[in-house]
Design an enzyme around this catalytic site. Structure first.
Site, PDB file in Angstrom:
ATOM      1  N   GLU A   1       0.785  -1.286   0.002  1.00  0.00           N
ATOM      2  CA  GLU A   1      -0.153   0.081   0.176  1.00  0.00           C
ATOM      3  C   GLU A   1       1.026   1.255   0.017  1.00  0.00           C
ATOM      4  O   GLU A   1       0.255   2.135  -0.609  1.00  0.00           O
ATOM      5  CB  GLU A   1      -0.866  -0.159   1.307  1.00  0.00           C
ATOM      6  CG  GLU A   1      -1.985  -1.000   1.068  1.00  0.00           C
ATOM      7  CD  GLU A   1      -2.848  -0.893   0.101  1.00  0.00           C
ATOM      8  OE1 GLU A   1      -3.406   0.460  -0.301  1.00  0.00           O
ATOM      9  OE2 GLU A   1      -3.363  -1.875  -0.558  1.00  0.00           O
TER      10      GLU A   1
ATOM     11  N   SER B   1     -46.576 -38.189  21.248  1.00  0.00           N
ATOM     12  CA  SER B   1     -46.156 -38.923  22.234  1.00  0.00           C
ATOM     13  C   SER B   1     -45.035 -38.646  23.122  1.00  0.00           C
ATOM     14  O   SER B   1     -45.040 -39.319  24.012  1.00  0.00           O
ATOM     15  CB  SER B   1     -45.908 -40.422  21.578  1.00  0.00           C
ATOM     16  OG  SER B   1     -47.252 -40.893  20.630  1.00  0.00           O
TER      17      SER B   1
END
Length: 725
Positions: free
Chosen positions: A84, A432
């Site tokens: 950069e 159930s």
């Protein structure tokens, strides 16, 4: 004349410079006070850890974790400088030679092909300015960079930059990016990993290694080349690094959030407000990161199998995959066609559904969680009309038996498809799976597991429906006199309702209340699970069974620490004895029979001692299995968000139990393979299954648990003496 021309030019030049000076002075005065950067820290995410202190996820506006420059490896710092701003340590905020070089190149190509922003300029832009490209913004950026360089050292600038820069996939700063892409700390990054991160600021989306691994690799190798040319690495290091493939942690690809993180976030916001988003909290939870992965895989695998078996639509999990699926589909608007549509708008009871190329269909709004932008399968029913088809869904929650700590929680097959958390928000009929409440009530009333009940059909007036009702069994099977053990193991409906009738509602509702099941009502259909519960409520009730009557409140936050190290809260298990251990131990033995002899036999494949119960509602709408070892309890639900059948014979043993088995194969293995303890007041006796008397040397027997004093006295030999003297 020439004199006049020179004077005019000089005057214009002077005015230009004076005007420029005034403009720059006024512009400079508009700039923010960069002295604040001396004490400023960017907002950080609150970090969530699993029960072993491992990073799990984060909560915050920006995914960022601040690290000092001293904590970062030098090759990471060098990689960013090489990529950069090679002259970072020599310029004063603006790199004039780079600006001139970039300008020439841009003029030559008649477009912007190269930028010249320094690291300091990028920091200025990210902190104080917009990304809008114009002369005034660029000028402000340069002036701010010069101003920052006067106030901060190079070290301070670099530290702020490496913690501020956006590196794609929701990651701000190098520490967050290291966790997102490689699931490690920035200080642990290798040379090639550091170079990959340093290549991202130029175009985080374009070089995203999850989406574009080849482009990411090319960019990484460019950074490595720059590092070699600038003398940061040797040629041998460069050659070795560029040959390595890009390897990223795919598990983190879509982890912006999940059902568990969402639940943690809701809890923290409710308790601490917006302070959570300002960041810095460390949140230590009860979740097991590994078990979450296994739970998610087990659930998705079985749901995909069910969908394929019954021809249910099954959309991809991620938003990106769905968008691609949506765009590439062939559009056929004939009635009966099934398409993927996106919710364009919701107007009252009508949903507008858009298709690629502008086509719009109308549909009645289903009782489903939905918002604009959501994708659904739809079936065309007439010209311009369609019907929304719900997704096949499931949920899994797992807790530690002796503490109530939630170890895993998956609220649906895809958080990105639907963030609706079915573990804690969906109220479903348990079928159930509610029956153990009735059988425990019977044991507490003096029944044993070999007590008998007449399972012949009876008719009842059910006040929940206002009609006469005669329960039926699975496949319409008929039974006569059966033991309680057999009735529960085979999940005989008629036996459960008849037993409820014999016991009365009072004790059953009382036991349900002790278990945290507050929704039970005095209806006969209660015995078949006509009430509604969340998966967490039902699983929590089974935790009390597994811990022999000790109920532990489910919890998932162990400790919260703020960014200054202050402990805001610390939670411990909250457990109390709510039911008698001997009676519950008898029930556990009966639930063990469900696995060994009944509807849960698939669970017997585990090399562990486990117990549990299946659950199926009418028309196979809901499928359940809730089961436990002595240390971990897990509940699984499968169904649709609307009342829709899973398909013929898709009972709990078929749809939910395989998920439970796959998950528990891993979860239970983390604990000793112990049997359930035998509390004082119970005995284990070998029972002959033919006559239900004690087994002896003359007959085989099955071990069964009884309250001490209620076990049979007669033996097989005694029976022969009575009937065959």
């Amino acid at each position: 004349m020439w004199k006049k021309i020179l004077i005019a030019l000089a005057s214009l030049t002077l005015l230009f410079f004076l005007g420029s000076g005034v403009f720059l002075f006024l512009l400079y005065r508009e700039l923010p006070d960069v002295k604040l950067l001396k004490v400023w820290r960017p907002p950080e995410a609150s970090v969530v850890y699993d029960y072993r202190g491992r990073y799990y996820g984060d909560i915050g506006i920006q995914r960022r974790y601040y690290v000092s420059l001293e904590e970062l490896p030098q090759h990471l710092i060098n990689a960013f400088i090489a990529a950069e701003d090679k002259n970072f340590y020599s310029h004063s905020g603006v790199d004039i030679p780079s600006v001139i070089r970039a300008a020439i190149k841009n003029i030559k190509h008649r477009k912007i092909v190269e930028g010249a922003s320094t690291i300091t300029q990028q920091l200025a832009r990210n902190l104080f300015l917009t990304r809008k490209r114009n002369f005034k913004r660029k000028l402000k950026e340069a002036l701010l960079a010069i101003k920052i360089e006067k106030e901060l050292s190079k070290k301070e600038i670099l530290e702020l930059y490496l913690n501020q820069i956006y590196l794609g996939n929701g990651a701000y700063g190098v520490e967050a990016a290291a966790k997102v892409y490689f699931n490690k700390h920035a200080k642990e990054l290798s040379l090639e990993e550091a170079a990959l991160l340093a290549g991202l600021p130029k175009a985080p989306s374009k070089f995203n290694p999850f989406l574009h691994p080849e482009l990411a690799k090319n960019r990484r190798n460019y950074v490595l080349k720059r590092m070699y040319e600038d003398g940061y690495i040797t040629y041998e290091e460069y050659e070795t690094a560029i040959k390595k493939e890009v390897v990223v942690d795919q598990e983190n690809r879509y982890r912006g959030s999940d059902y568990f993180l969402d639940m943690v976030k809701s809890y923290l916001i409710k308790k601490y407000g917006d302070e959570v988003f300002r960041g810095g909290f460390s949140v230590y939870t009860t979740v097991d990161k590994d078990l979450q992965v296994y739970a998610r895989r087990a659930l998705r695998k079985r749901l995909a199998s069910i969908a394929k078996l019954h021809g249910f639509p099954f959309l991809p999990e991620s938003n990106r995959q769905m968008e691609e699926f949506f765009r590439k589909q062939k559009i056929n608007l004939k009635p009966g066609s099934v398409l993927v549509a996106r919710v364009k708008d919701i107007k009252g009871k009508t949903v507008l559904l858009e298709l690629p190329k502008g086509a719009v269909l109308k549909a009645d709004r289903p009782e489903l969680p939905m918002k604009r932008g959501d994708y659904f399968f739809v079936k065309v029913v007439a010209k311009g009309r369609a019907k929304v088809m719900p997704d096949l869904q499931g949920a899994l929650v797992s807790m530690e038996v002796h503490t109530g700590e939630i170890r895993s929680l998956i609220g649906g097959y895809s958080y990105y498809r639907s963030p609706f958390n079915r573990v804690i928000q969906a109220k479903r009929q348990p079928g159930s799976a509610i029956k153990p409440v009735i059988y425990l009530s019977a044991i507490m009333k003096g029944f044993t597991q070999i007590s008998t009940i007449d399972a012949s059909p009876r008719s009842f007036f059910d006040i929940s429906t206002g009609k006469e009702w005669t329960p039926k069994n699975y496949h319409n099977e008929e039974y006569g006199i059966v033991t309680l053990r057999e009735a529960l193991a085979k999940s005989i409906n008629t036996a459960a309702v008849n037993l409820l009738d014999d016991l009365g509602f009072e004790i059953v509702l009382k036991v349900g209340d002790k278990l945290g099941l507050k929704s039970l009502k005095p209806y006969y259909s209660l015995a078949l699970g006509s009430v509604e519960v969340t998966p967490l409520e039902l699983t929590s009730a089974y935790q009390t069974f597994a811990d022999l009557g000790v109920r532990c409140k489910p919890f998932f936050i162990k400790k919260v620490v703020d960014k200054y190290g202050n402990v805001l809260e610390e939670n411990q298990p909250e457990c109390e004895t709510v039911l008698p251990a001997p009676e519950v131990r008898v029930l556990v033995d009966m639930l063990r029979a469900v696995v060994l002899e009944g509807t849960g036999r698939r669970a017997a494949s585990l090399p562990r001692i486990v117990a549990g119960k299946t659950g199926t509602t009418n028309d196979y709408v809901d499928a359940w299995f809730v089961g436990f070892s002595p240390y971990v309890v897990t509940g699984v639900w499968v169904g649709f968000d609307t009342r829709k059948s899973l398909g013929n014979r898709m009972a709990g043993s078929v749809a939910a139990l395989p998920i439970w088995v796959d998950y528990m194969r891993v979860a239970a293995s983390k604990y000793p393979n112990d049997d359930f303890p035998m509390p004082e007041g119970v005995v284990e006796v070998l029972i002959n299954r033919k006559d239900y008397v004690r087994a002896d040397d003359t007959c085989p027997g099955t071990p069964m648990v009884f309250i001490e004093g209620t076990e049979p006295r007669l033996t097989c030999s005694d029976m022969r003496g009575i009937f065959f003297p």
